[in-house]
Design a protein around this motif. Structure first.
Motif, PDB file in Angstrom:
ATOM      1  N   PRO A 152       0.499  -1.253   0.001  1.00  0.00           N
ATOM      2  CA  PRO A 152       0.066   0.015   0.050  1.00  0.00           C
ATOM      3  C   PRO A 152       0.880   1.069  -0.049  1.00  0.00           C
ATOM      4  CG  PRO A 152       0.040  -0.910   2.294  1.00  0.00           C
ATOM      5  CD  PRO A 152       0.741  -2.231   1.161  1.00  0.00           C
ATOM      6  N   ILE A 153       0.210   2.363  -0.617  1.00  0.00           N
ATOM      7  CA  ILE A 153       0.987   3.561  -0.676  1.00  0.00           C
ATOM      8  C   ILE A 153       0.682   4.487   0.457  1.00  0.00           C
ATOM      9  CG2 ILE A 153       1.380   5.536  -2.193  1.00  0.00           C
ATOM     10  CD1 ILE A 153       1.432   3.697  -4.669  1.00  0.00           C
ATOM     11  N   ASP A 154       1.654   5.045   1.235  1.00  0.00           N
ATOM     12  CA  ASP A 154       1.241   6.078   2.116  1.00  0.00           C
ATOM     13  C   ASP A 154       0.573   7.445   1.530  1.00  0.00           C
ATOM     14  OD1 ASP A 154       0.972   7.541   4.323  1.00  0.00           O
ATOM     15  OD2 ASP A 154       3.065   7.575   4.843  1.00  0.00           O
ATOM     16  N   PRO A 155      -0.552   7.801   1.810  1.00  0.00           N
ATOM     17  CA  PRO A 155      -1.076   8.878   1.086  1.00  0.00           C
ATOM     18  C   PRO A 155      -0.268  10.272   1.147  1.00  0.00           C
ATOM     19  CG  PRO A 155      -2.556   7.670   2.414  1.00  0.00           C
ATOM     20  CD  PRO A 155      -1.389   7.184   2.510  1.00  0.00           C
ATOM     21  N   TRP A 156       0.358  10.150   2.307  1.00  0.00           N
ATOM     22  CA  TRP A 156       1.057  11.389   2.560  1.00  0.00           C
ATOM     23  C   TRP A 156       2.164  11.658   1.563  1.00  0.00           C
ATOM     24  CZ3 TRP A 156       6.494  12.122   3.192  1.00  0.00           C
ATOM     25  CH2 TRP A 156       6.944  13.395   3.655  1.00  0.00           C
ATOM     26  N   LEU A 157       2.830  10.641   0.838  1.00  0.00           N
ATOM     27  CA  LEU A 157       3.797  10.741  -0.110  1.00  0.00           C
ATOM     28  C   LEU A 157       3.153  11.622  -1.243  1.00  0.00           C
ATOM     29  CD1 LEU A 157       5.172   6.985  -0.438  1.00  0.00           C
ATOM     30  CD2 LEU A 157       6.318   9.231   0.622  1.00  0.00           C
ATOM     31  N   LEU A 158       1.936  11.594  -1.730  1.00  0.00           N
ATOM     32  CA  LEU A 158       1.431  12.518  -2.704  1.00  0.00           C
ATOM     33  C   LEU A 158       0.879  13.492  -2.003  1.00  0.00           C
ATOM     34  CD1 LEU A 158      -0.355   9.724  -4.951  1.00  0.00           C
ATOM     35  CD2 LEU A 158       1.684  11.016  -5.408  1.00  0.00           C
ATOM     36  N   GLU A 159       0.783  14.029  -1.019  1.00  0.00           N
ATOM     37  CA  GLU A 159       0.332  15.502  -0.232  1.00  0.00           C
ATOM     38  C   GLU A 159       1.039  16.356  -1.042  1.00  0.00           C
ATOM     39  OE1 GLU A 159      -0.044  15.183   3.782  1.00  0.00           O
ATOM     40  OE2 GLU A 159      -1.900  13.877   3.722  1.00  0.00           O
ATOM     41  N   GLY A 160       0.553  17.600  -0.801  1.00  0.00           N
ATOM     42  CA  GLY A 160       1.346  18.647  -1.334  1.00  0.00           C
ATOM     43  C   GLY A 160       0.243  19.886  -2.022  1.00  0.00           C
ATOM     44  N   THR A 161      -0.159  20.483  -1.286  1.00  0.00           N
ATOM     45  CA  THR A 161      -1.236  21.556  -1.816  1.00  0.00           C
ATOM     46  C   THR A 161      -0.482  22.682  -2.515  1.00  0.00           C
ATOM     47  OG1 THR A 161      -2.664  20.760  -0.261  1.00  0.00           O
ATOM     48  CG2 THR A 161      -3.228  22.855  -1.437  1.00  0.00           C
ATOM     49  N   PRO A 162      -0.700  23.030  -3.655  1.00  0.00           N
ATOM     50  CA  PRO A 162      -0.197  24.162  -4.412  1.00  0.00           C
ATOM     51  C   PRO A 162      -0.465  25.188  -3.927  1.00  0.00           C
ATOM     52  CG  PRO A 162      -0.871  22.581  -6.208  1.00  0.00           C
ATOM     53  CD  PRO A 162      -1.468  22.230  -4.760  1.00  0.00           C
ATOM     54  N   ALA A 163       0.394  26.587  -3.638  1.00  0.00           N
ATOM     55  CA  ALA A 163      -0.179  27.635  -3.131  1.00  0.00           C
ATOM     56  C   ALA A 163      -0.852  28.455  -4.397  1.00  0.00           C
ATOM     57  CB  ALA A 163       1.005  28.473  -2.879  1.00  0.00           C
ATOM     58  N   PRO A 164      -1.979  29.202  -3.699  1.00  0.00           N
ATOM     59  CA  PRO A 164      -2.817  29.989  -4.868  1.00  0.00           C
ATOM     60  C   PRO A 164      -1.858  30.715  -5.604  1.00  0.00           C
ATOM     61  CG  PRO A 164      -3.613  30.244  -2.635  1.00  0.00           C
ATOM     62  CD  PRO A 164      -2.223  29.456  -2.603  1.00  0.00           C
ATOM     63  N   HIS A 165      -2.182  31.220  -6.804  1.00  0.00           N
ATOM     64  CA  HIS A 165      -1.564  32.230  -7.638  1.00  0.00           C
ATOM     65  C   HIS A 165       0.037  31.933  -7.944  1.00  0.00           C
ATOM     66  CE1 HIS A 165      -5.117  34.041  -7.042  1.00  0.00           C
ATOM     67  NE2 HIS A 165      -5.218  34.225  -5.956  1.00  0.00           N
ATOM     68  N   CYS A 166       0.711  30.859  -7.671  1.00  0.00           N
ATOM     69  CA  CYS A 166       1.957  30.300  -7.979  1.00  0.00           C
ATOM     70  C   CYS A 166       2.090  29.673  -9.073  1.00  0.00           C
ATOM     71  CB  CYS A 166       2.639  29.710  -6.493  1.00  0.00           C
ATOM     72  SG  CYS A 166       4.312  29.483  -6.663  1.00  0.00           S
ATOM     73  N   LYS A 167       2.967  30.358  -9.929  1.00  0.00           N
ATOM     74  CA  LYS A 167       3.059  29.466 -11.285  1.00  0.00           C
ATOM     75  C   LYS A 167       3.721  28.273 -11.216  1.00  0.00           C
ATOM     76  CE  LYS A 167       2.529  33.768 -14.167  1.00  0.00           C
ATOM     77  NZ  LYS A 167       3.290  34.772 -14.775  1.00  0.00           N
ATOM     78  N   VAL A 168       4.961  28.350 -10.230  1.00  0.00           N
ATOM     79  CA  VAL A 168       5.803  27.384 -10.080  1.00  0.00           C
ATOM     80  C   VAL A 168       4.988  25.962  -9.618  1.00  0.00           C
ATOM     81  CG1 VAL A 168       7.674  26.479  -8.889  1.00  0.00           C
ATOM     82  CG2 VAL A 168       7.871  28.815  -9.604  1.00  0.00           C
ATOM     83  N   CYS A 169       4.120  26.327  -8.345  1.00  0.00           N
ATOM     84  CA  CYS A 169       3.375  25.325  -7.794  1.00  0.00           C
ATOM     85  C   CYS A 169       2.130  24.782  -8.854  1.00  0.00           C
ATOM     86  CB  CYS A 169       2.500  25.778  -6.616  1.00  0.00           C
ATOM     87  SG  CYS A 169       3.806  26.115  -5.154  1.00  0.00           S
ATOM     88  N   ALA A 170       1.811  25.559  -9.579  1.00  0.00           N
ATOM     89  CA  ALA A 170       0.753  25.280 -10.687  1.00  0.00           C
ATOM     90  C   ALA A 170       1.300  24.388 -11.686  1.00  0.00           C
ATOM     91  CB  ALA A 170       0.117  26.286 -11.348  1.00  0.00           C
ATOM     92  N   ALA A 171       2.623  24.587 -11.988  1.00  0.00           N
ATOM     93  CA  ALA A 171       3.426  23.895 -13.169  1.00  0.00           C
ATOM     94  C   ALA A 171       3.726  22.338 -12.564  1.00  0.00           C
ATOM     95  CB  ALA A 171       4.490  24.603 -13.496  1.00  0.00           C
ATOM     96  N   LEU A 172       4.041  22.524 -11.227  1.00  0.00           N
ATOM     97  CA  LEU A 172       4.361  21.170 -10.544  1.00  0.00           C
ATOM     98  C   LEU A 172       3.273  20.263 -10.415  1.00  0.00           C
ATOM     99  CD1 LEU A 172       6.885  22.606  -7.826  1.00  0.00           C
ATOM    100  CD2 LEU A 172       7.187  21.207  -9.866  1.00  0.00           C
ATOM    101  N   ALA A 173       1.906  20.985 -10.023  1.00  0.00           N
ATOM    102  CA  ALA A 173       0.970  20.248  -9.873  1.00  0.00           C
ATOM    103  C   ALA A 173       0.442  19.590 -11.090  1.00  0.00           C
ATOM    104  CB  ALA A 173      -0.368  21.018  -9.498  1.00  0.00           C
ATOM    105  N   ARG A 174       0.507  20.336 -12.205  1.00  0.00           N
ATOM    106  CA  ARG A 174       0.265  19.648 -13.404  1.00  0.00           C
ATOM    107  C   ARG A 174       1.296  18.439 -13.970  1.00  0.00           C
ATOM    108  NH1 ARG A 174      -0.241  25.073 -14.960  1.00  0.00           N
ATOM    109  NH2 ARG A 174       1.701  25.254 -15.717  1.00  0.00           N
ATOM    110  N   GLU A 175       2.478  18.636 -13.484  1.00  0.00           N
ATOM    111  CA  GLU A 175       3.619  17.647 -13.580  1.00  0.00           C
ATOM    112  C   GLU A 175       3.324  16.286 -12.880  1.00  0.00           C
ATOM    113  OE1 GLU A 175       8.225  17.201 -13.311  1.00  0.00           O
ATOM    114  OE2 GLU A 175       7.400  18.992 -13.416  1.00  0.00           O
ATOM    115  N   ARG A 176       2.625  16.483 -11.711  1.00  0.00           N
ATOM    116  CA  ARG A 176       2.133  15.496 -10.901  1.00  0.00           C
ATOM    117  C   ARG A 176       1.092  14.543 -11.426  1.00  0.00           C
ATOM    118  NH1 ARG A 176       0.671  16.907  -4.874  1.00  0.00           N
ATOM    119  NH2 ARG A 176      -0.829  18.274  -5.928  1.00  0.00           N
ATOM    120  N   GLU A 177       0.213  15.543 -11.877  1.00  0.00           N
ATOM    121  CA  GLU A 177      -1.114  14.922 -12.563  1.00  0.00           C
ATOM    122  C   GLU A 177      -0.769  14.054 -13.582  1.00  0.00           C
ATOM    123  OE1 GLU A 177      -4.026  14.524 -10.995  1.00  0.00           O
ATOM    124  OE2 GLU A 177      -3.157  15.854  -9.355  1.00  0.00           O
TER     125      GLU A 177
END
Length: 67
Positions: free
Chosen positions: A15-40
């Motif tokens: 089983p995979i620990d759900p914490w490994l996929l946690e990480g909420t992108p900060a609002p209005h942060c282009k870097v976080c948005a790009a990383l979130a797309r890469e994760r998806e």
């Protein structure tokens, strides 16, 4: 006494620990948005290792506040 197994057994799925996929992108942060797309994309392709790495980047990303 049982005979030792001389053939490979099926892979063990842990089983995979759900914490490994946690990480909420900060609002209005282009870097976080790009990383979130890469994760998806990584999850869509089944590349969990890449998704874990990107999630860690999102969690560790420092946001510099501008005065």
């Amino acid at each position: 006494m049982t005979e030792p197994r001389t053939y490979p057994s099926p892979p063990v799925e842990l089983p995979i620990d759900p914490w490994l996929l946690e990480g909420t992108p900060a609002p209005h942060c282009k870097v976080c948005a790009a990383l979130a797309r890469e994760r998806e994309e990584a999850l869509a392709y089944g590349d969990r290792s890449k998704a874990f790495e990107v999630s860690a980047e999102i969690r560790n990303h420092r946001h510099v506040s501008t005065p």
